[in-house]
Design a protein around this motif. Sequence first.
Motif: not given
Length: 228
Positions: A39-43, A119-122, A127-137, A148-151
């Motif tokens: 709801g926060l980022i259009p598209g 796509g837009l991934s952040f 943690s030191a043992r787990t990497a993660g990404a929030l992904n938008l499509f 969109a990148e800033t938000i």
Amino acid sequence: MTETSSHALAQRMAELARTVASPRRVEDVLSDVTREVMGLIPGVDAAGVLFVGAQGRFESVAGTSELPHRLDELQMKYRQGPCLEAALDSLIVRTDDFRTEQRWPLYSAAAAELGVLSGLSFKLYTSARTAGALNLFALKPNAFDADAETIGAVFAAHAAAAIMASRENEQLQSALSTRDRIGQAKGIIMERYDVDDVTAFEMLRRLSQDSNTKLVEVAAKVIETRGT
């Protein structure tokens, strides 16, 4: 960024801050994150989170539909893609059109076949043992811009804080549960064999070593014998 979008961002950040203050299950936090970012980022047509653990183990969670999970499966299959790159290396990874994207040729072609064009991934600081990404499509090309990148970057940082708070709470609850089970087992041994708590714990420890079993598992077995 417009005044309206800035106000909306501030409101959502306040809501997320309350989430951090009241730790909940990681799964619930992640579901809130992906729903809110829609709801926060259009598209945005779909959102999800990809975790990469020890030995390259993948975990696709909190998808707003089945689409993010299918895209993550493609990245697991080809060992390439924007979400994986964001999780392990880059802070922000943006793709304007997967049909012409050359950085991940196998994944990009497969994503385009599914109708996903942007796509837009952040990176999520987990943690030191787990990497993660929030992904938008998005299903259209050039769906995301600098706003969109800033938000998304601000949102991802706050989301990571909520995730860490939830995990710390889960670890604390697990530690408390473990302590309680060991305490119960000690009490049973003390009563059954008329020994003090130090001796009871030493008996548990020796049983753990002799059987090459975790102390908490030995304690659980002792508790099961209660009343027999």
